[in-house]
Design an enzyme around this catalytic site. Structure first.
Site, PDB file in Angstrom:
ATOM      1  N   ARG A 183      -7.209  49.229   3.254  1.00 52.24           N
ATOM      2  CA  ARG A 183      -7.171  50.688   3.352  1.00 52.24           C
ATOM      3  C   ARG A 183      -8.111  51.108   4.481  1.00 52.24           C
ATOM      4  O   ARG A 183      -9.116  50.422   4.717  1.00 52.24           O
ATOM      5  CB  ARG A 183      -7.657  51.308   2.041  1.00 52.24           C
ATOM      6  CG  ARG A 183      -6.772  51.001   0.880  1.00 52.24           C
ATOM      7  CD  ARG A 183      -7.243  51.666  -0.366  1.00 52.24           C
ATOM      8  NE  ARG A 183      -8.354  50.957  -0.984  1.00 52.24           N
ATOM      9  CZ  ARG A 183      -8.640  50.984  -2.275  1.00 52.24           C
ATOM     10  NH1 ARG A 183      -7.905  51.694  -3.076  1.00 52.24           N
ATOM     11  NH2 ARG A 183      -9.664  50.322  -2.770  1.00 52.24           N
ATOM     12  N   GLU A 204     -30.483  27.163 -25.554  1.00 50.92           N
ATOM     13  CA  GLU A 204     -29.636  26.291 -26.364  1.00 50.92           C
ATOM     14  C   GLU A 204     -28.171  26.698 -26.332  1.00 50.92           C
ATOM     15  O   GLU A 204     -27.290  25.857 -26.172  1.00 50.92           O
ATOM     16  CB  GLU A 204     -30.159  26.330 -27.814  1.00 50.92           C
ATOM     17  CG  GLU A 204     -29.686  25.193 -28.657  1.00 50.92           C
ATOM     18  CD  GLU A 204     -29.968  23.832 -28.040  1.00 50.92           C
ATOM     19  OE1 GLU A 204     -31.116  23.598 -27.614  1.00 50.92           O
ATOM     20  OE2 GLU A 204     -29.032  23.013 -27.964  1.00 50.92           O
ATOM     21  N   GLN A 253      -1.342  46.359  -7.125  1.00 49.74           N
ATOM     22  CA  GLN A 253      -0.278  45.748  -6.325  1.00 49.74           C
ATOM     23  C   GLN A 253       1.043  46.529  -6.370  1.00 49.74           C
ATOM     24  O   GLN A 253       1.695  46.687  -5.324  1.00 49.74           O
ATOM     25  CB  GLN A 253      -0.059  44.300  -6.766  1.00 49.74           C
ATOM     26  CG  GLN A 253      -1.221  43.398  -6.400  1.00 49.74           C
ATOM     27  CD  GLN A 253      -1.073  41.974  -6.916  1.00 49.74           C
ATOM     28  OE1 GLN A 253      -0.017  41.603  -7.427  1.00 49.74           O
ATOM     29  NE2 GLN A 253      -2.116  41.181  -6.784  1.00 49.74           N
ATOM     30  N   HIS A 275      -1.115  35.325  -8.569  1.00 45.07           N
ATOM     31  CA  HIS A 275      -0.984  35.414 -10.024  1.00 45.07           C
ATOM     32  C   HIS A 275       0.377  36.033 -10.296  1.00 45.07           C
ATOM     33  O   HIS A 275       0.813  36.929  -9.562  1.00 45.07           O
ATOM     34  CB  HIS A 275      -2.118  36.297 -10.573  1.00 45.07           C
ATOM     35  CG  HIS A 275      -2.128  36.481 -12.058  1.00 45.07           C
ATOM     36  ND1 HIS A 275      -1.740  35.513 -12.956  1.00 45.07           N
ATOM     37  CD2 HIS A 275      -2.503  37.552 -12.814  1.00 45.07           C
ATOM     38  CE1 HIS A 275      -1.878  35.970 -14.189  1.00 45.07           C
ATOM     39  NE2 HIS A 275      -2.325  37.207 -14.131  1.00 45.07           N
ATOM     40  N   GLY A 282     -11.251  40.690  -1.034  1.00 45.96           N
ATOM     41  CA  GLY A 282     -12.217  40.553  -2.129  1.00 45.96           C
ATOM     42  C   GLY A 282     -12.379  39.093  -2.493  1.00 45.96           C
ATOM     43  O   GLY A 282     -12.448  38.227  -1.617  1.00 45.96           O
ATOM     44  N   GLU A 306      -7.852  32.773 -20.186  1.00 43.47           N
ATOM     45  CA  GLU A 306      -9.015  33.641 -19.963  1.00 43.47           C
ATOM     46  C   GLU A 306      -9.402  34.423 -21.217  1.00 43.47           C
ATOM     47  O   GLU A 306     -10.575  34.670 -21.460  1.00 43.47           O
ATOM     48  CB  GLU A 306      -8.830  34.547 -18.730  1.00 43.47           C
ATOM     49  CG  GLU A 306      -7.718  35.559 -18.822  1.00 43.47           C
ATOM     50  CD  GLU A 306      -7.225  36.040 -17.460  1.00 43.47           C
ATOM     51  OE1 GLU A 306      -7.533  35.407 -16.431  1.00 43.47           O
ATOM     52  OE2 GLU A 306      -6.507  37.061 -17.425  1.00 43.47           O
TER      53      GLU A 306
HETATM   54  N1  LIG Z   1     -10.657  36.722  -8.906  1.00 45.70           N
HETATM   55  C1  LIG Z   1     -10.242  35.512  -9.202  1.00 45.70           C
HETATM   56  O1  LIG Z   1     -11.038  34.623  -9.424  1.00 45.70           O
HETATM   57  C2  LIG Z   1      -8.762  35.164  -9.231  1.00 45.70           C
HETATM   58  C3  LIG Z   1      -8.358  33.850  -9.550  1.00 45.70           C
HETATM   59  C4  LIG Z   1      -7.006  33.512  -9.439  1.00 45.70           C
HETATM   60  C5  LIG Z   1      -6.084  34.487  -9.070  1.00 45.70           C
HETATM   61  N2  LIG Z   1      -6.498  35.766  -8.821  1.00 45.70           N
HETATM   62  C6  LIG Z   1      -5.513  36.757  -8.401  1.00 45.70           C
HETATM   63  O2  LIG Z   1      -5.786  37.115  -7.051  1.00 45.70           O
HETATM   64  C7  LIG Z   1      -5.371  38.465  -6.810  1.00 45.70           C
HETATM   65  C8  LIG Z   1      -6.539  39.239  -6.214  1.00 45.70           C
HETATM   66  O3  LIG Z   1      -7.558  39.320  -7.188  1.00 45.70           O
HETATM   67  P1  LIG Z   1      -9.096  39.455  -6.767  1.00 45.70           P
HETATM   68  O4  LIG Z   1      -9.898  39.263  -8.023  1.00 45.70           O
HETATM   69  O5  LIG Z   1      -9.359  38.607  -5.571  1.00 45.70           O
HETATM   70  O6  LIG Z   1      -9.126  40.991  -6.338  1.00 45.70           O
HETATM   71  P2  LIG Z   1     -10.400  41.831  -5.878  1.00 45.70           P
HETATM   72  O7  LIG Z   1     -11.519  40.953  -5.454  1.00 45.70           O
HETATM   73  O8  LIG Z   1     -10.716  42.838  -6.933  1.00 45.70           O
HETATM   74  O9  LIG Z   1      -9.772  42.596  -4.609  1.00 45.70           O
HETATM   75  C9  LIG Z   1     -10.552  43.470  -3.896  1.00 45.70           C
HETATM   76  C10 LIG Z   1      -9.865  43.763  -2.576  1.00 45.70           C
HETATM   77  O10 LIG Z   1      -8.678  44.506  -2.808  1.00 45.70           O
HETATM   78  C11 LIG Z   1      -8.749  45.725  -2.042  1.00 45.70           C
HETATM   79  N3  LIG Z   1      -8.079  46.794  -2.781  1.00 45.70           N
HETATM   80  C12 LIG Z   1      -8.409  47.278  -4.009  1.00 45.70           C
HETATM   81  N4  LIG Z   1      -7.564  48.241  -4.379  1.00 45.70           N
HETATM   82  C13 LIG Z   1      -6.681  48.396  -3.363  1.00 45.70           C
HETATM   83  C14 LIG Z   1      -5.587  49.253  -3.143  1.00 45.70           C
HETATM   84  N5  LIG Z   1      -5.196  50.143  -4.065  1.00 45.70           N
HETATM   85  N6  LIG Z   1      -4.916  49.136  -1.983  1.00 45.70           N
HETATM   86  C15 LIG Z   1      -5.295  48.252  -1.046  1.00 45.70           C
HETATM   87  N7  LIG Z   1      -6.338  47.417  -1.187  1.00 45.70           N
HETATM   88  C16 LIG Z   1      -7.019  47.484  -2.335  1.00 45.70           C
HETATM   89  C17 LIG Z   1     -10.234  45.973  -1.888  1.00 45.70           C
HETATM   90  O11 LIG Z   1     -10.417  46.751  -0.742  1.00 45.70           O
HETATM   91  P3  LIG Z   1     -11.398  48.004  -0.697  1.00 45.70           P
HETATM   92  O12 LIG Z   1     -12.583  47.539   0.079  1.00 45.70           O
HETATM   93  O13 LIG Z   1     -10.591  49.008  -0.002  1.00 45.70           O
HETATM   94  O14 LIG Z   1     -11.756  48.385  -2.118  1.00 45.70           O
HETATM   95  C18 LIG Z   1     -10.783  44.574  -1.684  1.00 45.70           C
HETATM   96  O15 LIG Z   1     -10.648  44.158  -0.355  1.00 45.70           O
HETATM   97  C19 LIG Z   1      -4.901  38.994  -8.154  1.00 45.70           C
HETATM   98  O16 LIG Z   1      -3.520  38.846  -8.230  1.00 45.70           O
HETATM   99  C20 LIG Z   1      -5.582  38.077  -9.155  1.00 45.70           C
HETATM  100  O17 LIG Z   1      -4.923  37.968 -10.408  1.00 45.70           O
HETATM  101  C21 LIG Z   1      -7.809  36.109  -8.881  1.00 45.70           C
END
Ligand SMILES: NC(=O)c1ccc[n+]([C@@H]2O[C@H](COP(=O)([O-])OP(=O)(O)OC[C@H]3O[C@@H](n4cnc5c(N)ncnc54)[C@H](OP(=O)(O)O)[C@@H]3O)[C@@H](O)[C@H]2O)c1
Length: 315
Positions: free
Chosen positions: A36, A214, A74, A96, A14, A182
């Site tokens: 998955r 604005e 996770q 994170h 993602g 956040e």
């Molecule tokens: N987003 C940010 O900007 C950001 C910034 C800093 C740190 N983080 C950290 O990075 C980590 C990932 O966050 P993210 O926002 O990148 O996540 P995300 O985009 O929501 O992750 C989506 C991915 O996770 C898979 N997934 C979802 N549920 C799952 C499950 N139960 N089992 C296996 N795969 C699964 C999805 O696959 P499917 O196609 O199968 O749904 C998809 O490939 C987190 O720890 C977050 O706190 C995020």
């Protein structure tokens, strides 16, 4: 010990997953993606040139497993696949600290556990890598039986974030400051500030498009100046009228009461109350999150914003 020569498996494709996997692949590392079997991201990861594995196989072959699925998923992924399948002495990474800090995952003692948390949304991580600019990152080591985990985390940060600004910290401090930022400033605080300004102008009878320009649209232009050169340079760029208003009015908006509220927000993060509420919300199927998501997307301010973007950015 370097990342070179290791089998890296990124779990999830993602926001962060695609950026970490692609950036490391572009650096020449041996990266696979684990998903998955019914994953919507499977084809995209394949098209991007990755070997895509199911979760069990990904866990089985990984020398380094990076958990980039949503925080709330996770623990289940760790419990069902990683705990039993990861090789003895493998490396387990996070972006994170939430699940380690709030004890939702207790890693096996033989695992080397590290964090590389880009201070950026995932799509910017990739974009800034392609621009050869990079993004800042916080790194940390939680468990280190190999005594080589810090070097591996540094390699990961260099590959994904280009060493723009890498700070060493703890899982605790990354988690608490990230949640506070956040909630109080970047998302919760900022959106409410913009909406309050917009609605104040509307209530006083001003045109909604003027109010949007604005109080919402211009935010990026000001923040871009702060981002590149700080508050002083932003103030050099605005008029004296704006600068005078800035000094004399800001504290009427963010008052002593707002600061007290910020302390309460931080306290709820530090004592675990926020984490507990969020975990319970997840166990109940996210009723609050879903309701708010639906309610917010139909708000007038969003409709006006869409109309203005259509006018400004249409080709
Ligand atoms: N987003 C940010 O900007 C950001 C910034 C800093 C740190 N983080 C950290 O990075 C980590 C990932 O966050 P993210 O926002 O990148 O996540 P995300 O985009 O929501 O992750 C989506 C991915 O996770 C898979 N997934 C979802 N549920 C799952 C499950 N139960 N089992 C296996 N795969 C699964 C999805 O696959 P499917 O196609 O199968 O749904 C998809 O490939 C987190 O720890 C977050 O706190 C995020």
């Amino acid at each position: 010990m370097s990342l070179s020569g290791k089998k890296v498996v990124v779990f999830g494709y993602g926001s962060q997953g695609h950026a970490h996997a692609l950036n490391l692949k572009d650096c020449g590392y041996n990266v696979s993606v684990a998903l998955r079997e019914d994953s919507q991201s499977w084809d995209r990861a394949k098209e991007d040139g990755f070997e895509v594995l199911n979760l069990k196989d990904g866990a089985r072959v990984a020398d380094v497993a990076m958990l980039l699925v949503p925080d709330e998923n996770q623990p289940e992924l760790y419990k069902n696949y990683l705990k039993s399948e990861l090789k003895n002495g493998a490396f387990l990474g996070f972006a994170h600290g939430f699940n380690i800090h709030y004890s939702q995952i207790t890693p096996r003692e033989d695992l080397n556990v590290f964090m590389v948390a880009p201070k950026s949304p995932g799509h910017k991580v990739r974009e800034k890598f392609l621009e050869k600019e990079g993004v800042p990152a916080l790194i940390s080591v939680y468990q280190d039986p190999s005594k080589e985990t810090l070097q591996l985390a540094k390699d990961w940060a260099k590959g994904v974030c280009l060493n723009l600004g890498v700070l060493e910290t703890t899982f605790k401090d990354e988690t608490e400051t990230d949640l506070f930022g956040e909630q109080a400033v970047l998302c919760g605080g900022l959106v409410e500030l913009m909406k309050a300004g917009y609605e104040t102008l509307l209530d006083a009878g001003y045109d909604e498009k003027l109010a949007y320009f604005e109080c919402v649209h211009e935010m990026k232009l000001i923040v871009d100046l702060i981002y590149s050169k700080g508050f002083a340079a932003m103030r050099e760029s605005i008029s004296n009228t704006a600068e005078y208003g800035d000094y004399t009015t800001g504290k009427k908006i963010v008052t002593k009461e707002s600061r007290e509220n910020m302390k309460e927000v931080l306290e709820d993060i530090r004592n675990g109350r926020f984490a507990k509420d969020f975990i319970l919300e997840g166990q109940a199927g996210y009723p609050i999150l879903k309701t708010m998501r639906n309610r917010c997307k139909d708000e007038k301010i969003e409709v006006v914003g869409n109309e203005l973007r259509e006018m400004m950015f249409k080709k």
